[in-house]
Each structure stands twice: as structure tokens, then as C-alpha cells.
Design a protein around this motif. Sequence first.
Motif, PDB file in Angstrom:
ATOM      1  N   MET A   1       6.539   7.920 -32.397  1.00  0.00           N
ATOM      2  CA  MET A   1       6.749   7.306 -31.133  1.00  0.00           C
ATOM      3  C   MET A   1       8.180   6.900 -31.116  1.00  0.00           C
ATOM      4  N   VAL A   2       8.816   6.911 -29.953  1.00  0.00           N
ATOM      5  CA  VAL A   2      10.440   6.818 -29.779  1.00  0.00           C
ATOM      6  C   VAL A   2      10.354   5.808 -28.455  1.00  0.00           C
ATOM      7  N   PHE A   3      10.608   4.601 -28.861  1.00  0.00           N
ATOM      8  CA  PHE A   3      10.586   3.518 -27.900  1.00  0.00           C
ATOM      9  C   PHE A   3      11.777   3.420 -27.116  1.00  0.00           C
ATOM     10  N   GLN A   4      11.884   2.263 -26.016  1.00  0.00           N
ATOM     11  CA  GLN A   4      12.865   2.057 -24.827  1.00  0.00           C
ATOM     12  C   GLN A   4      13.860   1.743 -25.705  1.00  0.00           C
ATOM     13  N   GLN A   5      13.459   0.543 -26.498  1.00  0.00           N
ATOM     14  CA  GLN A   5      14.458  -0.477 -27.320  1.00  0.00           C
ATOM     15  C   GLN A   5      14.843   0.057 -28.539  1.00  0.00           C
ATOM     16  N   PHE A   6      14.698   1.227 -29.020  1.00  0.00           N
ATOM     17  CA  PHE A   6      14.965   1.687 -30.371  1.00  0.00           C
ATOM     18  C   PHE A   6      14.085   1.034 -31.569  1.00  0.00           C
ATOM     19  N   ASN A   7      13.941  -0.254 -31.517  1.00  0.00           N
ATOM     20  CA  ASN A   7      12.880  -0.815 -32.651  1.00  0.00           C
ATOM     21  C   ASN A   7      13.420  -0.362 -33.863  1.00  0.00           C
ATOM     22  N   LEU A   8      14.718  -0.353 -34.472  1.00  0.00           N
ATOM     23  CA  LEU A   8      15.324  -0.120 -35.628  1.00  0.00           C
ATOM     24  C   LEU A   8      15.212  -1.514 -36.459  1.00  0.00           C
ATOM     25  N   PHE A   9      14.988  -1.173 -37.845  1.00  0.00           N
ATOM     26  CA  PHE A   9      15.161  -2.351 -38.921  1.00  0.00           C
ATOM     27  C   PHE A   9      16.771  -2.787 -38.827  1.00  0.00           C
ATOM     28  N   PRO A  10      17.179  -4.085 -38.434  1.00  0.00           N
ATOM     29  CA  PRO A  10      18.203  -4.293 -38.436  1.00  0.00           C
ATOM     30  C   PRO A  10      18.880  -4.502 -39.821  1.00  0.00           C
ATOM     31  N   HIS A  11      18.195  -4.792 -40.737  1.00  0.00           N
ATOM     32  CA  HIS A  11      18.731  -5.246 -42.214  1.00  0.00           C
ATOM     33  C   HIS A  11      19.090  -4.014 -42.798  1.00  0.00           C
ATOM     34  N   MET A  12      18.307  -2.825 -42.383  1.00  0.00           N
ATOM     35  CA  MET A  12      18.454  -1.619 -43.179  1.00  0.00           C
ATOM     36  C   MET A  12      19.585  -0.634 -42.777  1.00  0.00           C
ATOM     37  N   THR A  13      20.194   0.168 -43.680  1.00  0.00           N
ATOM     38  CA  THR A  13      21.166   1.115 -42.962  1.00  0.00           C
ATOM     39  C   THR A  13      20.425   2.190 -42.231  1.00  0.00           C
ATOM     40  N   VAL A  14      21.186   3.027 -41.650  1.00  0.00           N
ATOM     41  CA  VAL A  14      20.703   4.066 -40.894  1.00  0.00           C
ATOM     42  C   VAL A  14      19.669   5.107 -41.733  1.00  0.00           C
ATOM     43  N   LEU A  15      20.455   5.315 -42.737  1.00  0.00           N
ATOM     44  CA  LEU A  15      19.563   6.289 -43.890  1.00  0.00           C
ATOM     45  C   LEU A  15      18.112   5.563 -44.515  1.00  0.00           C
ATOM     46  N   LYS A  16      18.309   4.266 -44.725  1.00  0.00           N
ATOM     47  CA  LYS A  16      17.001   3.477 -45.009  1.00  0.00           C
ATOM     48  C   LYS A  16      16.010   3.361 -43.881  1.00  0.00           C
ATOM     49  N   ASN A  17      16.566   3.173 -42.846  1.00  0.00           N
ATOM     50  CA  ASN A  17      15.299   3.338 -41.659  1.00  0.00           C
ATOM     51  C   ASN A  17      14.718   4.648 -41.399  1.00  0.00           C
ATOM     52  N   VAL A  18      15.473   5.829 -41.825  1.00  0.00           N
ATOM     53  CA  VAL A  18      14.797   6.885 -41.302  1.00  0.00           C
ATOM     54  C   VAL A  18      13.833   7.361 -42.732  1.00  0.00           C
ATOM     55  N   MET A  19      14.255   6.721 -43.927  1.00  0.00           N
ATOM     56  CA  MET A  19      13.593   7.081 -45.199  1.00  0.00           C
ATOM     57  C   MET A  19      12.357   6.221 -45.072  1.00  0.00           C
ATOM     58  N   SER A  20      12.310   5.114 -44.386  1.00  0.00           N
ATOM     59  CA  SER A  20      11.037   4.363 -44.455  1.00  0.00           C
ATOM     60  C   SER A  20       9.737   5.036 -44.082  1.00  0.00           C
ATOM     61  N   GLY A  21       9.564   5.759 -43.077  1.00  0.00           N
ATOM     62  CA  GLY A  21       8.389   6.152 -42.747  1.00  0.00           C
ATOM     63  C   GLY A  21       8.099   7.371 -43.963  1.00  0.00           C
ATOM     64  N   PRO A  22       8.789   8.363 -44.587  1.00  0.00           N
ATOM     65  CA  PRO A  22       8.182   9.228 -45.451  1.00  0.00           C
ATOM     66  C   PRO A  22       7.937   8.271 -46.668  1.00  0.00           C
ATOM     67  N   ILE A  23       8.599   7.221 -47.332  1.00  0.00           N
ATOM     68  CA  ILE A  23       8.217   6.423 -48.298  1.00  0.00           C
ATOM     69  C   ILE A  23       6.945   5.474 -48.035  1.00  0.00           C
ATOM     70  N   TYR A  24       6.940   4.774 -46.960  1.00  0.00           N
ATOM     71  CA  TYR A  24       5.805   3.605 -46.682  1.00  0.00           C
ATOM     72  C   TYR A  24       4.585   4.318 -46.197  1.00  0.00           C
ATOM     73  N   ALA A  25       4.833   5.273 -45.184  1.00  0.00           N
ATOM     74  CA  ALA A  25       3.561   5.772 -44.367  1.00  0.00           C
ATOM     75  C   ALA A  25       2.982   7.129 -45.210  1.00  0.00           C
TER      76      ALA A  25
END
Length: 242
Positions: free
Chosen positions: A86-110
Amino acid sequence: MIRVSNVVKYHGDARVLDGASLDVQKGQVAALVGPSGSGKSTLLRCINGLEEFQEGTVGVGETLALVGGETPPRDTLLRLRRTVGMVFQQFNLFPHMTVLKNVMSGPIYALGKPAAEAEATAKRWLDRVGLAEKHAAKPAQLSGGQQQRVAIARALAVNPAAILFDEPTSALDPKMSAEVMRVIDDLADDQSLQVAMVIVTHDLPAVKRIADVVHLLGQGRVIYSGPAAEAFAPGGPASTLE
């Protein structure tokens, strides 16, 4: 890939979806269009289990099903989130994480992938959306268009069978909107992905350019499903939206 059958959704006393039905095939790009208040975003959120609905069914793939009037089991929702990005209107990124860590979060935690594998996947998708040089940046250091491209990379990093875009450019200025739509255009043109894509947008030129099929909503129902060229032809069912 996605089957929506007679979905009814209330917000209070308001009947937001009134028996909506549609199908989206594997590898297909489908656009949901219609006037404001017709139920487009609500329908998208029902497909991803973010909104419960009172009647009807939503099926994803061969085994996942949501049933109106029932709270989905937690394991069903978890499997659904692994299957549908899902891609939302307001991005919903994790503000405390780097861009790389944001994208890594799904493969690691999901998906439970090792960090090294998740990092390689994240870098590949960030490169694909044109952000190879932004791996170490935080979301606050990016433009809105760049943040939305990170959100697209994050959605794709779990290798979903389908990806839903909820007005992905509505919070962006025209230049940033064009950046994001170029990425979506590229994904839509990539026959090797075989990802079902559903996009809710008011960007009608983009719909004409990328959509295989258009679903026109009116008063909570899907009142037309067919090719974009037919939908937007003079006198066509969606021509009044232009």
C-alpha cells in the motif's frame, strides 16, 4: 488476483459503498476514478483490510478472503499485508529511520529476511525509483516527491502480488507529482513484474496513459469497468470527469 463482490460499507449512517464489485487480474493496472465522495479510497482500504465492511467479500489470490460483517483474524491480516502493498497519500515513513532502514523494515519484520538480504533488496528498489544516493538520509531531509518514491520502494520490497496506490500525488506540487508518476509509469510498463496495480487518482492523463482498465465509481457502486480509451472517449462514461 483481487475480487471484490457486492461490498457494502457504512460510515455511521452514511452508506459509502453500496454493493461495489470489481476484479483485477495478475499483472493488470487498474484505475479507480470517480467524483469526490464516490468511495474510491474507502474501497481501496477495504481491499487491504484497513477498513472493515458490513456486507460482501474481498478475495486476494487463491486463499485470502475478507468477509463483510466479520473482523478478520490477525493471521489473515498479516498474510494480506505481505501479499498486498500500500502506498498512501501522506507517505507514512518512519521518521527516525534512514531511507534504507525504512525500505528494509518490510523484508525484516514482515517476511523475516536476514538483514543482509533485506539490505540488498532495499538498495535494488531504491535504485529503481531513482534514490540510490539517498540511502543514509532521513525522511525529513527529502522532498515530498522523494518521500513518496521511498514509500513505493518500501511497498515493493516485500515482493507483493498486488500494490495499491491511494492518490499518491495528491499531497505534491506538479513537479513532484511528475517525479512520482514517472516511477509508477515505469512500473506499469515493466512486464516482468507481474504485479497487480490498483491506483486511485484524479490525474486523468496518467490514467489514460498507464491503466489497462478503468473502474468508474458513482455513489458507492462500480458503474463502469472497461478500457480507458472507451471510458474517456467523447460521450463515454468517464468523459464528464475531464
